[in-house]
Design a protein around this motif. Structure first.
Motif, PDB file in Angstrom:
ATOM      1  N   HIS A  57      -1.815   6.169   5.132  1.00 17.12           N
ATOM      2  CA  HIS A  57      -2.817   5.368   4.429  1.00 17.12           C
ATOM      3  C   HIS A  57      -2.594   3.880   4.679  1.00 17.12           C
ATOM      4  CE1 HIS A  57      -4.222   3.704   0.294  1.00 17.12           C
ATOM      5  NE2 HIS A  57      -5.164   3.564   1.182  1.00 17.12           N
ATOM      6  N   ALA A  58      -1.334   3.429   4.573  1.00 22.87           N
ATOM      7  CA  ALA A  58      -1.020   2.012   4.768  1.00 22.87           C
ATOM      8  C   ALA A  58      -1.243   1.581   6.212  1.00 22.87           C
ATOM      9  CB  ALA A  58       0.424   1.746   4.352  1.00 22.87           C
ATOM     10  N   LEU A  59      -0.818   2.396   7.160  1.00 28.53           N
ATOM     11  CA  LEU A  59      -0.999   2.058   8.573  1.00 28.53           C
ATOM     12  C   LEU A  59      -2.475   2.008   8.950  1.00 28.53           C
ATOM     13  CD1 LEU A  59       1.865   4.092  10.305  1.00 28.53           C
ATOM     14  CD2 LEU A  59       1.743   1.619   9.920  1.00 28.53           C
ATOM     15  N   LEU A 119     -14.077   1.082   4.461  1.00 24.91           N
ATOM     16  CA  LEU A 119     -12.863   1.896   4.493  1.00 24.91           C
ATOM     17  C   LEU A 119     -12.050   1.727   3.217  1.00 24.91           C
ATOM     18  CD1 LEU A 119     -11.084   3.772   6.247  1.00 24.91           C
ATOM     19  CD2 LEU A 119      -9.922   1.723   7.082  1.00 24.91           C
ATOM     20  N   VAL A 120     -12.001   0.496   2.702  1.00 26.77           N
ATOM     21  CA  VAL A 120     -11.273   0.235   1.461  1.00 26.77           C
ATOM     22  C   VAL A 120     -11.867   1.046   0.315  1.00 26.77           C
ATOM     23  CG1 VAL A 120     -10.825  -1.506  -0.304  1.00 26.77           C
ATOM     24  CG2 VAL A 120     -10.440  -2.053   2.101  1.00 26.77           C
ATOM     25  N   TYR A 121     -13.191   1.019   0.176  1.00 24.66           N
ATOM     26  CA  TYR A 121     -13.835   1.743  -0.929  1.00 24.66           C
ATOM     27  C   TYR A 121     -13.730   3.257  -0.748  1.00 24.66           C
ATOM     28  CZ  TYR A 121     -15.804  -2.640  -2.614  1.00 24.66           C
ATOM     29  OH  TYR A 121     -15.951  -3.911  -3.108  1.00 24.66           O
ATOM     30  N   LEU A 122     -13.868   3.729   0.505  1.00 23.14           N
ATOM     31  CA  LEU A 122     -13.790   5.166   0.758  1.00 23.14           C
ATOM     32  C   LEU A 122     -12.400   5.708   0.450  1.00 23.14           C
ATOM     33  CD1 LEU A 122     -14.992   7.806   1.858  1.00 23.14           C
ATOM     34  CD2 LEU A 122     -14.337   7.052   4.158  1.00 23.14           C
ATOM     35  N   VAL A 123     -11.383   5.040   0.981  1.00 23.21           N
ATOM     36  CA  VAL A 123     -10.009   5.508   0.778  1.00 23.21           C
ATOM     37  C   VAL A 123      -9.592   5.326  -0.681  1.00 23.21           C
ATOM     38  CG1 VAL A 123      -7.608   5.198   1.461  1.00 23.21           C
ATOM     39  CG2 VAL A 123      -9.410   5.054   3.182  1.00 23.21           C
ATOM     40  N   MET A 131      -6.348  -1.492  11.044  1.00 21.11           N
ATOM     41  CA  MET A 131      -7.751  -1.907  11.040  1.00 21.11           C
ATOM     42  C   MET A 131      -7.891  -3.415  10.831  1.00 21.11           C
ATOM     43  SD  MET A 131      -9.867   0.505  11.709  1.00 21.11           S
ATOM     44  CE  MET A 131     -11.408  -0.165  11.070  1.00 21.11           C
ATOM     45  N   GLU A 132      -6.945  -4.029  10.156  1.00 19.69           N
ATOM     46  CA  GLU A 132      -6.997  -5.475   9.955  1.00 19.69           C
ATOM     47  C   GLU A 132      -6.590  -6.243  11.209  1.00 19.69           C
ATOM     48  OE1 GLU A 132      -4.863  -6.690   6.512  1.00 19.69           O
ATOM     49  OE2 GLU A 132      -6.084  -5.492   5.125  1.00 19.69           O
ATOM     50  N   LEU A 133      -5.915  -5.584  12.140  1.00 23.26           N
ATOM     51  CA  LEU A 133      -5.535  -6.243  13.392  1.00 23.26           C
ATOM     52  C   LEU A 133      -6.744  -6.564  14.270  1.00 23.26           C
ATOM     53  CD1 LEU A 133      -2.330  -4.238  14.393  1.00 23.26           C
ATOM     54  CD2 LEU A 133      -2.443  -6.594  13.568  1.00 23.26           C
ATOM     55  N   ILE A 157       0.836  -1.205   0.000  1.00 17.45           N
ATOM     56  CA  ILE A 157       0.000   0.000   0.000  1.00 17.45           C
ATOM     57  C   ILE A 157       0.870   1.254   0.000  1.00 17.45           C
ATOM     58  CG2 ILE A 157      -1.772   1.283   1.259  1.00 17.45           C
ATOM     59  CD1 ILE A 157      -2.792  -1.363   2.334  1.00 17.45           C
ATOM     60  N   ILE A 158       1.982   1.216   0.747  1.00 19.97           N
ATOM     61  CA  ILE A 158       2.877   2.377   0.798  1.00 19.97           C
ATOM     62  C   ILE A 158       3.447   2.680  -0.584  1.00 19.97           C
ATOM     63  CG2 ILE A 158       5.125   3.184   1.619  1.00 19.97           C
ATOM     64  CD1 ILE A 158       4.550   1.850   4.279  1.00 19.97           C
TER      65      ILE A 158
END
Length: 232
Positions: free
Chosen positions: A75-77, A118-122, A82-84, A25-26
């Motif tokens: 963005h990546a963090l 969150l995936v779609y929004l970002v 959130m996946e944690l 993502i970074i």
């Protein structure tokens, strides 16, 4: 991937998978931001050539690079942290050659609605805002070039933007192709092939695309094409 080939083992740890997602993502986000910054550079060079050295000074360039890096890391963090909070099933097998975020979310047993939203929004923000900036820059560039006199260097102005437009088309074209293919088909093989197109191919072609602006490179390519026999 190299570790898997050397060890003949396709397993990856949970922390390693999340790190892979984070770094992917970074790097994708950083390229996205830098492409947008480069479009602004082309806009200033063509629309304001007299002020180019004043506007695009080294301090502004460093600021844009650092800003792009910070935005990409945040963005990546955001996605990784959130996946944690998610819990995964016992049989964890990703039908892919790397931990892609969409494939990881398919293995979740808990509620992943917030993560998907969150995936779609970002994705909308990170794709819409930079792409809008690129389109805005090139609208002004085309308008400025069309107003130039015939002897005002229209060809030179368009050739200046040619390499950047090629990279933009390749990056966004393959990226949108991955999302469209994943939405249309459920084939993991096709999704993996599509992911190669945006995670490997654009980065491999970038040096070649930008080197075509070099005069010696152009001469060498023409000579190579001239020696290639035509196939009937």
């Amino acid at each position: 991937m190299l570790v898997n080939i050397l060890r003949q083992d396709q397993s990856i740890t949970y922390s390693g998978c999340l790190c892979q997602v984070c770094f992917l993502i970074i790097f994708v986000g950083l390229e996205n931001c830098l492409i947008t910054v480069m479009s602004y550079d082309r806009y200033v060079a063509i629309c304001h050539p007299v002020k180019y050295t004043v506007i695009t000074n080294p301090h502004l360039c460093v600021f844009f690079v650092l800003l792009s890096l910070v935005i990409s890391i945040v963005h990546a963090l955001l996605h990784t942290l959130m996946e944690l909070r998610l819990s995964f099933c016992t049989d964890l097998e990703i039908p892919h050659f790397f931990c892609e975020r969409a494939q990881v979310l398919k293995l979740v047993c808990s509620d992943s609605l917030i993560n998907n939203l969150l995936v779609y929004l970002v994705a909308f923000l990170f794709a819409g805002v930079p792409l809008s900036g690129i389109i805005f820059s090139y609208v002004h560039i085309v308008y400025s070039v069309l107003r130039m006199p015939p002897s005002g260097g229209k060809h030179k102005a368009f050739s200046t933007c040619g390499s950047h437009l090629s990279v933009v088309s390749l990056f966004y074209g393959t990226g949108f192709g991955v999302y469209i293919s994943s939405a249309v088909t459920d084939s993991s093989r096709k999704s993996a092939v599509a992911s190669v197109m945006y995670s490997v191919v654009p980065q491999m072609l970038n040096p070649f695309i930008y080197s075509l602006r070099n005069r010696d490179m152009k001469v060498s390519v023409r000579m190579l094409m001239g020696r290639t026999p035509s196939v009937l």
